[in-house]
Design an enzyme around this catalytic site. Structure first.
Site, PDB file in Angstrom:
ATOM      1  N   ASP A  13       5.075   7.227   9.328  1.00 47.66           N
ATOM      2  CA  ASP A  13       4.566   7.230  10.704  1.00 47.66           C
ATOM      3  C   ASP A  13       4.011   8.583  11.122  1.00 47.66           C
ATOM      4  OD1 ASP A  13       5.429   4.583  10.828  1.00 47.66           O
ATOM      5  OD2 ASP A  13       7.405   5.180  11.569  1.00 47.66           O
ATOM      6  N   GLY A  15       0.934   9.369  11.142  1.00 45.52           N
ATOM      7  CA  GLY A  15      -0.418   9.225  11.694  1.00 45.52           C
ATOM      8  C   GLY A  15      -1.450   9.021  10.589  1.00 45.52           C
ATOM      9  N   LYS A  16      -0.991   8.440   9.467  1.00 39.50           N
ATOM     10  CA  LYS A  16      -1.888   8.225   8.327  1.00 39.50           C
ATOM     11  C   LYS A  16      -3.054   7.321   8.712  1.00 39.50           C
ATOM     12  CE  LYS A  16       1.677   6.663   6.028  1.00 39.50           C
ATOM     13  NZ  LYS A  16       2.782   7.016   6.922  1.00 39.50           N
ATOM     14  N   GLY A  40       3.100   0.209   8.960  1.00 39.86           N
ATOM     15  CA  GLY A  40       2.374  -0.112  10.191  1.00 39.86           C
ATOM     16  C   GLY A  40       1.483   1.074  10.494  1.00 39.86           C
ATOM     17  N   HIS A  41       0.189   0.931  10.273  1.00 43.19           N
ATOM     18  CA  HIS A  41      -0.754   2.042  10.434  1.00 43.19           C
ATOM     19  C   HIS A  41      -1.626   1.781  11.658  1.00 43.19           C
ATOM     20  CE1 HIS A  41      -0.355   3.140   5.875  1.00 43.19           C
ATOM     21  NE2 HIS A  41       0.781   3.200   6.539  1.00 43.19           N
ATOM     22  N   GLN A 226       4.338   4.706   4.044  1.00 35.80           N
ATOM     23  CA  GLN A 226       5.621   5.431   4.102  1.00 35.80           C
ATOM     24  C   GLN A 226       5.385   6.954   3.968  1.00 35.80           C
ATOM     25  OE1 GLN A 226       5.647   2.376   1.786  1.00 35.80           O
ATOM     26  NE2 GLN A 226       5.876   1.498   3.792  1.00 35.80           N
ATOM     27  N   THR A 303       8.663  -2.864  13.516  1.00 32.29           N
ATOM     28  CA  THR A 303       9.887  -3.514  14.015  1.00 32.29           C
ATOM     29  C   THR A 303      10.161  -3.234  15.483  1.00 32.29           C
ATOM     30  OG1 THR A 303      11.166  -1.598  13.318  1.00 32.29           O
ATOM     31  CG2 THR A 303      11.011  -3.411  11.743  1.00 32.29           C
TER      32      THR A 303
HETATM   33  P1  GDP Z   1       1.247   5.831  10.215  1.00 31.44           P
HETATM   34  O1  GDP Z   1       2.223   4.791   9.790  1.00 31.44           O
HETATM   35  O2  GDP Z   1       1.409   7.110   9.476  1.00 31.44           O
HETATM   36  O3  GDP Z   1      -0.182   5.348  10.183  1.00 31.44           O
HETATM   37  O4  GDP Z   1       1.592   6.166  11.743  1.00 31.44           O
HETATM   38  P2  GDP Z   1       1.897   5.094  12.905  1.00 31.44           P
HETATM   39  O5  GDP Z   1       0.624   4.427  13.281  1.00 31.44           O
HETATM   40  O6  GDP Z   1       3.044   4.226  12.553  1.00 31.44           O
HETATM   41  O7  GDP Z   1       2.423   6.048  14.045  1.00 31.44           O
HETATM   42  C1  GDP Z   1       1.641   7.108  14.509  1.00 31.44           C
HETATM   43  C2  GDP Z   1       1.406   6.940  16.019  1.00 31.44           C
HETATM   44  O8  GDP Z   1       0.865   8.140  16.513  1.00 31.44           O
HETATM   45  C3  GDP Z   1       0.391   5.868  16.369  1.00 31.44           C
HETATM   46  O9  GDP Z   1       0.762   5.296  17.586  1.00 31.44           O
HETATM   47  C4  GDP Z   1      -0.911   6.647  16.508  1.00 31.44           C
HETATM   48  O10 GDP Z   1      -1.839   6.016  17.373  1.00 31.44           O
HETATM   49  C5  GDP Z   1      -0.403   7.917  17.095  1.00 31.44           C
HETATM   50  N1  GDP Z   1      -1.151   9.140  16.793  1.00 31.44           N
HETATM   51  C6  GDP Z   1      -1.749   9.518  15.626  1.00 31.44           C
HETATM   52  N2  GDP Z   1      -2.205  10.787  15.724  1.00 31.44           N
HETATM   53  C7  GDP Z   1      -1.876  11.205  16.973  1.00 31.44           C
HETATM   54  C8  GDP Z   1      -2.026  12.449  17.664  1.00 31.44           C
HETATM   55  O11 GDP Z   1      -2.539  13.434  17.139  1.00 31.44           O
HETATM   56  N3  GDP Z   1      -1.527  12.503  18.940  1.00 31.44           N
HETATM   57  C9  GDP Z   1      -0.920  11.458  19.535  1.00 31.44           C
HETATM   58  N4  GDP Z   1      -0.470  11.619  20.778  1.00 31.44           N
HETATM   59  N5  GDP Z   1      -0.749  10.287  18.905  1.00 31.44           N
HETATM   60  C10 GDP Z   1      -1.211  10.171  17.643  1.00 31.44           C
HETATM   61  P1  IMO Z   2       4.402   3.661   7.427  1.00 33.19           P
HETATM   62  O1  IMO Z   2       3.430   3.375   6.305  1.00 33.19           O
HETATM   63  C1  IMO Z   2       8.508   4.575   8.614  1.00 33.19           C
HETATM   64  C2  IMO Z   2      11.701   2.761   6.231  1.00 33.19           C
HETATM   65  C3  IMO Z   2      12.540   1.706   6.916  1.00 33.19           C
HETATM   66  C4  IMO Z   2      13.870   1.935   6.218  1.00 33.19           C
HETATM   67  C5  IMO Z   2      13.443   2.266   4.788  1.00 33.19           C
HETATM   68  C6  IMO Z   2      13.498   1.074   3.839  1.00 33.19           C
HETATM   69  O2  IMO Z   2       4.046   2.982   8.694  1.00 33.19           O
HETATM   70  O3  IMO Z   2       4.593   5.139   7.566  1.00 33.19           O
HETATM   71  P2  IMO Z   2      11.939  -1.047   3.538  1.00 33.19           P
HETATM   72  O4  IMO Z   2      11.595  -2.156   4.489  1.00 33.19           O
HETATM   73  O5  IMO Z   2      10.775  -0.283   3.053  1.00 33.19           O
HETATM   74  O6  IMO Z   2      12.819  -1.490   2.407  1.00 33.19           O
HETATM   75  O7  IMO Z   2      12.855  -0.043   4.413  1.00 33.19           O
HETATM   76  O8  IMO Z   2      12.113   2.742   4.877  1.00 33.19           O
HETATM   77  N1  IMO Z   2      10.230   2.500   6.262  1.00 33.19           N
HETATM   78  C7  IMO Z   2       9.378   3.160   7.050  1.00 33.19           C
HETATM   79  N2  IMO Z   2       9.599   4.092   8.007  1.00 33.19           N
HETATM   80  N3  IMO Z   2       7.230   4.201   8.319  1.00 33.19           N
HETATM   81  C8  IMO Z   2       7.002   3.293   7.357  1.00 33.19           C
HETATM   82  O9  IMO Z   2       5.763   2.978   6.936  1.00 33.19           O
HETATM   83  C9  IMO Z   2       8.098   2.698   6.694  1.00 33.19           C
HETATM   84  N4  IMO Z   2       8.227   1.765   5.723  1.00 33.19           N
HETATM   85  C10 IMO Z   2       9.538   1.674   5.461  1.00 33.19           C
HETATM   86  O10 IMO Z   2      12.627   1.924   8.302  1.00 33.19           O
HETATM   87  O11 IMO Z   2      14.497   3.073   6.743  1.00 33.19           O
HETATM   88 MG    MG Z   3       3.671   3.515  10.627  1.00 33.34          MG
END
Ligand code: GDP
Ligand code: IMO
Ligand code: MG
Length: 433
Positions: A13, A15-16, A40-41, A226, A303
């Protein structure tokens, strides 16, 4: 052969999704190599807000071909639903391909993920419950069923006995060990036939597509899911995911040679978060942690669980850099720290009266570590939405420079908001170096 890997440097998470969507403007291919729909991206662009689980975050650019590589585990229902959802919102998915070697997440994997977690009790990992771990178990046990197998599901004589064998084995565990409900092999076989037909347009020998693209000199972005500290080998085992999000996974998960990799881009957020169980040395179980969570809306994309929040952990970040060899760092969510004072960074750990600066292997040991903090005064002017380095307040620049030194790799891009344009490029990621 220019391939650039975009890798989560922390616990996911980071911000990929935002960064891959941003970098895809100048790429021809965007490919996922590990994980499944546990990812979840989030992407926020002129087409709207999207939460992608399997589809690579390059899908919004018409010139980009997207690939789900062999290292990904694919839940066919999820993939079909996700592509349909994108099409309904006007996103063209005809440039999406999925590897015939990718393993399937079957309904029995999802059932086992949930049952195994419940049985762990207080030692639960906090998985996403999407069947990812059990699907990788079967891949390694050599009883997995792959995406390409669906194209031969009509060959009842060979496909059905394989399916029957594995379902029988899984049902024994589901019912006898966990007291759960058995899976109907008949219904599952029908689903396989249907999935084969519906997924047929997407299924390809994707390593061949990629090898050809790289030979032609086309730019390929490798999108990790991840983060490095959730890596099955290099993460905080057993509180990890079941795949290899770090750089090694990009090779095995795609079938391309290491010489193809021209850059390894580590994505770090300006603080720490973690969803699920496992050690987080800098965790803030107080009002500062709550303030970060509320400001940044740190709730899981998959989740909806609240993410655990803490200060930036430079010991973990240095370790992550050592595992991956980052050539560039992208620092995201700097804007979240606007107005916080002081801002702390963990520069070492203290354990049993000793100061250590190496990330320990043993999770129990890590759990006993206390953070040693360096403090920064922070900044009062906003960094939110800034697009130029000069627009960042001095306090923010001091913080970024210190992180760069501590991580040991250059911070080339700073993200100041979730939108594409809310990005400060100090040095272009694709510039020769
Ligand atoms: P990922 O799994 O690495 O793609 O990250 P997620 O999407 O799960 O979580 C990142 C969250 O941060 C998302 O809600 C993005 O929209 C948000 N986000 C990404 N870059 C930035 C940033 O520079 N600033 C802020 N405020 N939000 C950001
Ligand atoms: P993105 O790509 C954050 C965490 C789960 C749990 C552990 C194992 O959005 O960054 P799993 O379902 O993979 O067997 O769960 O890994 N986890 C993540 N945490 N971002 C993710 O993906 C994750 N994918 C799995 O919360 O702790
Ligand atoms: Mg994510």
């Amino acid at each position: 052969m220019p391939a650039y890997a975009v890798i989560g440097g922390q616990w996911g998470d980071e911000g990929k999704g935002k960064i891959v969507d941003f970098l895809a403007r100048d790429s021809q291919y965007v490919v996922r190599y590990s994980g499944g729909n546990n990812a979840g991206h989030t992407v926020l662009n002129d087409m709207g807000k999207f939460a992608l689980n399997l589809v690579p975050a390059g899908i919004f650019w018409p010139h980009v071909t997207c690939i789900i590589g062999n290292g990904v585990v694919v839940d066919p229902e999820v993939l079909l639903k996700e592509t349909q959802g994108l099409q309904d919102r006007g996103v063209d998915t005809s440039r999406l391909f999925v590897s015939d070697r990718a393993h399937l997440i079957m309904p029995y994997h999802v059932a086992l993920d949930v049952l195994e977690e419940a049985a762990r009790g207080s030692r639960a990992i906090g998985t996403t419950g999407k069947g990812v771990g059990p699907a990788y178990v079967d891949k390694v046990a050599r009883i997995g069923i792959r995406v390409g197998d669906l194209l031969h599901a009509t060959d009842e004589g060979t496909f059905l006995p394989r399916l029957e064998h594995v379902v029988e084995q899984k049902n024994a565990i589901i019912t006898k060990v966990y007291g759960g409900q058995p899976i109907s092999v008949k219904a599952l076989y029908q689903s396989c036939l249907e999935w084969g037909e519906r997924l047929r347009p997407y299924i390809r020998q994707t390593e061949v597509i990629l090898q050809d693209a790289l030979a032609k000199g086309e730019k390929v972005l490798l999108e990790s899911a991840q983060g490095t500290l959730l890596d099955i080998d290099h993460g905080t085992y057993p509180y990890v995911t079941s795949s290899s999000p770090s750089i090694g996974g990009a090779m095995t998960g795609l079938g391309i040679p290491p010489q193809a990799i021209q850059g390894i881009v580590g994505i770090f957020k300006a603080y720490s978060t973690r969803v699920g169980a496992g050690p987080l040395v800098t965790e803030l179980d107080d009002e500062v942690g709550n303030a970060i969570r509320d400001r940044a809306w740190e709730y899981g994309t998959v989740t909806g669980r609240p993410r655990r929040c803490g200060w930036f952990d430079a010991v973990a970040a240095r370790y992550s850099n050592a595992v991956n060899g980052f050539t560039s760092i992208v620092l995201t969510r700097l804007d979240v720290l606007d107005g916080f004072s002081p801002i702390k960074v963990c520069v070492a750990y203290r354990r049993d009266g000793q100061t250590i600066d190496r990330f320990p292997t043993n999770t129990l040991e890590l759990e006993r570590c206390e953070p040693v903090y360096e403090e920064f005064p922070g900044w009062t002017e906003p960094t939110a939405s800034a697009q130029r380095l000069d627009d960042l307040p001095r306090g923010a620049r001091v913080y970024v420079q210190r992180l760069e030194k501590l991580i040991g790799a250059p911070i080339d891009v700073i993200s100041t908001g979730p939108k594409r344009e809310e990005t400060v490029t100090i040095r272009p990621i694709f510039a020769p170096r």
